[in-house]
Design an enzyme around this catalytic site. Sequence first.
Site, PDB file in Angstrom:
ATOM      1  N   GLY A  35      -3.420   3.638   3.767  1.00  0.00           N
ATOM      2  CA  GLY A  35      -2.758   4.116   4.984  1.00  0.00           C
ATOM      3  C   GLY A  35      -3.702   4.669   6.038  1.00  0.00           C
ATOM      4  CE  LYS A  38      -7.776  -0.034   3.718  1.00  0.00           C
ATOM      5  NZ  LYS A  38      -6.926   1.166   3.670  1.00  0.00           N
ATOM      6  CD  GLU A  56      -6.555  -3.912   0.501  1.00  0.00           C
ATOM      7  OE1 GLU A  56      -5.571  -3.467   1.097  1.00  0.00           O
ATOM      8  OE2 GLU A  56      -7.312  -3.192  -0.139  1.00  0.00           O
ATOM      9  CD  GLU A 108      -6.765  -4.288   5.089  1.00  0.00           C
ATOM     10  OE1 GLU A 108      -6.357  -5.422   5.409  1.00  0.00           O
ATOM     11  OE2 GLU A 108      -6.021  -3.312   4.920  1.00  0.00           O
ATOM     12  NE  ARG A 167      -1.975   7.723  10.145  1.00  0.00           N
ATOM     13  CZ  ARG A 167      -3.257   7.556  10.491  1.00  0.00           C
ATOM     14  NH1 ARG A 167      -4.021   6.666   9.848  1.00  0.00           N
ATOM     15  NH2 ARG A 167      -3.774   8.268  11.485  1.00  0.00           N
ATOM     16  CE  LYS A 170       6.594   6.389  11.858  1.00  0.00           C
ATOM     17  NZ  LYS A 170       5.616   6.756  12.934  1.00  0.00           N
ATOM     18  NE  ARG A 171       2.026   0.917   4.274  1.00  0.00           N
ATOM     19  CZ  ARG A 171       0.714   0.836   3.997  1.00  0.00           C
ATOM     20  NH1 ARG A 171      -0.086   0.176   4.827  1.00  0.00           N
ATOM     21  NH2 ARG A 171       0.199   1.430   2.942  1.00  0.00           N
TER      22      ARG A 171
HETATM   23  N1  LIG Z   1      -3.913   5.915  14.029  1.00  0.00           N
HETATM   24  C1  LIG Z   1      -2.663   5.826  13.531  1.00  0.00           C
HETATM   25  N2  LIG Z   1      -1.740   6.744  13.886  1.00  0.00           N
HETATM   26  C2  LIG Z   1      -0.487   6.673  13.380  1.00  0.00           C
HETATM   27  N3  LIG Z   1      -0.046   5.724  12.519  1.00  0.00           N
HETATM   28  C3  LIG Z   1      -0.946   4.802  12.137  1.00  0.00           C
HETATM   29  C4  LIG Z   1      -2.288   4.793  12.609  1.00  0.00           C
HETATM   30  N4  LIG Z   1      -2.945   3.740  12.051  1.00  0.00           N
HETATM   31  C5  LIG Z   1      -2.040   3.115  11.274  1.00  0.00           C
HETATM   32  N5  LIG Z   1      -0.847   3.737  11.323  1.00  0.00           N
HETATM   33  C6  LIG Z   1       0.382   3.376  10.601  1.00  0.00           C
HETATM   34  O1  LIG Z   1       0.179   3.791   9.254  1.00  0.00           O
HETATM   35  C7  LIG Z   1       0.586   2.750   8.340  1.00  0.00           C
HETATM   36  C8  LIG Z   1      -0.632   2.241   7.593  1.00  0.00           C
HETATM   37  O2  LIG Z   1      -1.475   1.582   8.531  1.00  0.00           O
HETATM   38  P1  LIG Z   1      -2.356   0.344   8.038  1.00  0.00           P
HETATM   39  O3  LIG Z   1      -1.499  -0.632   7.298  1.00  0.00           O
HETATM   40  O4  LIG Z   1      -3.165  -0.137   9.194  1.00  0.00           O
HETATM   41  O5  LIG Z   1      -3.279   1.104   6.998  1.00  0.00           O
HETATM   42  P2  LIG Z   1      -4.166   0.443   5.866  1.00  0.00           P
HETATM   43  O6  LIG Z   1      -5.352   1.300   5.699  1.00  0.00           O
HETATM   44  O7  LIG Z   1      -4.378  -1.011   6.122  1.00  0.00           O
HETATM   45  O8  LIG Z   1      -3.205   0.603   4.614  1.00  0.00           O
HETATM   46  P3  LIG Z   1      -3.421  -0.043   3.142  1.00  0.00           P
HETATM   47  O9  LIG Z   1      -4.630   0.581   2.539  1.00  0.00           O
HETATM   48  O10 LIG Z   1      -2.171   0.310   2.441  1.00  0.00           O
HETATM   49  O11 LIG Z   1      -3.562  -1.524   3.367  1.00  0.00           O
HETATM   50  C9  LIG Z   1       1.256   1.682   9.197  1.00  0.00           C
HETATM   51  O12 LIG Z   1       2.644   1.922   9.246  1.00  0.00           O
HETATM   52  C10 LIG Z   1       0.625   1.882  10.566  1.00  0.00           C
HETATM   53  O13 LIG Z   1       1.513   1.494  11.606  1.00  0.00           O
HETATM   54  N1  LIG Z   2      -5.680   0.196  -8.182  1.00  0.00           N
HETATM   55  C1  LIG Z   2      -6.122  -0.428  -7.108  1.00  0.00           C
HETATM   56  N2  LIG Z   2      -7.323  -1.037  -7.157  1.00  0.00           N
HETATM   57  C2  LIG Z   2      -7.857  -1.648  -6.091  1.00  0.00           C
HETATM   58  O1  LIG Z   2      -8.952  -2.170  -6.169  1.00  0.00           O
HETATM   59  C3  LIG Z   2      -7.042  -1.659  -4.909  1.00  0.00           C
HETATM   60  N3  LIG Z   2      -7.230  -2.157  -3.673  1.00  0.00           N
HETATM   61  C4  LIG Z   2      -6.111  -1.885  -2.966  1.00  0.00           C
HETATM   62  N4  LIG Z   2      -5.232  -1.236  -3.748  1.00  0.00           N
HETATM   63  C5  LIG Z   2      -3.864  -0.825  -3.410  1.00  0.00           C
HETATM   64  C6  LIG Z   2      -3.794   0.338  -2.485  1.00  0.00           C
HETATM   65  C7  LIG Z   2      -2.558   0.043  -1.697  1.00  0.00           C
HETATM   66  O2  LIG Z   2      -1.407   0.471  -2.399  1.00  0.00           O
HETATM   67  C8  LIG Z   2      -2.508  -1.479  -1.631  1.00  0.00           C
HETATM   68  C9  LIG Z   2      -3.078  -2.051  -0.348  1.00  0.00           C
HETATM   69  O3  LIG Z   2      -4.360  -1.536  -0.111  1.00  0.00           O
HETATM   70  O4  LIG Z   2      -3.287  -1.925  -2.736  1.00  0.00           O
HETATM   71  C10 LIG Z   2      -5.789  -1.067  -4.935  1.00  0.00           C
HETATM   72  N5  LIG Z   2      -5.310  -0.431  -6.021  1.00  0.00           N
END
Ligand SMILES: Nc1ncnc2c1ncn2[C@@H]1O[C@H](COP(=O)(O)OP(=O)(O)OP(=O)(O)O)[C@@H](O)[C@H]1O
Ligand SMILES: Nc1nc(=O)c2ncn([C@H]3C[C@H](O)[C@@H](CO)O3)c2[nH]1
Length: 241
Positions: A35, A38, A56, A108, A167, A170-171
């Site tokens: 969250g 990324k 990812e 990612e 976040r 909320k997601r």
């Molecule tokens: N700077 C920010 N401010 C507020 N909300 C954000 C921000 N960046 C991302 N979000 C929201 O937070 C949630 C997670 O964002 P995102 O999917 O980009 O994170 P992520 O790091 O890719 O998550 P994951 O590790 O689960 O893949 C989404 O609902 C996104 O809209």
């Molecule tokens: N256990 C575990 N090992 C990994 O290498 C890994 N990489 C990502 N994730 C989980 C985090 C988010 O829920 C979701 C998207 O990032 O996947 C992982 N969980």
Amino acid sequence: MNSVKKLVSKMANAVGSSKVDLTRPFTVIVEGNIGSGKTTFLNHFNKYDNVAMFAEPIEMWRNCNGYNLLDLMYKDTAKWSFTFQSYVQLTMLRQHTYKTSHPVKLMERSIYSARYCFVEKMARDGLMPTPSVAVIDKWFKYITENEDVGVDLIVYLRTFPEVVYERILKRNRSEERTVPFEYIKALHVMHEDWLYNKKTHSCPAPVIVLDANLDKSVIEEEYEKYEPHILNKLPLQAQLF
Ligand SMILES: Nc1ncnc2c1ncn2[C@@H]1O[C@H](COP(=O)(O)OP(=O)(O)OP(=O)(O)O)[C@@H](O)[C@H]1O
Ligand SMILES: Nc1nc(=O)c2ncn([C@H]3C[C@H](O)[C@@H](CO)O3)c2[nH]1
């Protein structure tokens, strides 16, 4: 050493560093807690044609021959940790080695955070038996020593656990509904120790730290600050932070 490798090695030496691998694009990995933003960060770079983007491979984890390994892992981590991490490591290897003609590759996460943050956490919590950790680690070491999974820059989206937990709620990703705040706090420490305090594992590249707590309404400016670094418009030396 075959002729291509000899040529590359000669060219690399010509540019003064045997470390410069001319066959791999400038590779940037984006790391951070669940969250941390990324995906949002990668989307910001969608406008550049010369950047190959690798989100990812979560959809592969959600459907491996019909099995949702991500869901299985969260539902019964002890039982499915090895299965899930083995597949994460394979899918990440594929992305690291995926050939592209683009001069920049933006990924990612990576094979490194899978090993240094997630597997490490499972091992510490006793959620992956030590023989299984040993096998994952043998694969990791073989891959990093024999495959071209090099990285040129790490972008660390640094956040407070409280911010990302809001976040995540909320997601509301279905597999993450049972993820406790304690786990998010612990994953934060794993990322901090690896990328910020540099206390645990080696970093495969220089690290740029972004304040990813900033809200969506203003964070684009934070991303824009580092576009020249990520698009490799600056000599690497200038990027060392
Ligand atoms: N700077 C920010 N401010 C507020 N909300 C954000 C921000 N960046 C991302 N979000 C929201 O937070 C949630 C997670 O964002 P995102 O999917 O980009 O994170 P992520 O790091 O890719 O998550 P994951 O590790 O689960 O893949 C989404 O609902 C996104 O809209
Ligand atoms: N256990 C575990 N090992 C990994 O290498 C890994 N990489 C990502 N994730 C989980 C985090 C988010 O829920 C979701 C998207 O990032 O996947 C992982 N969980």
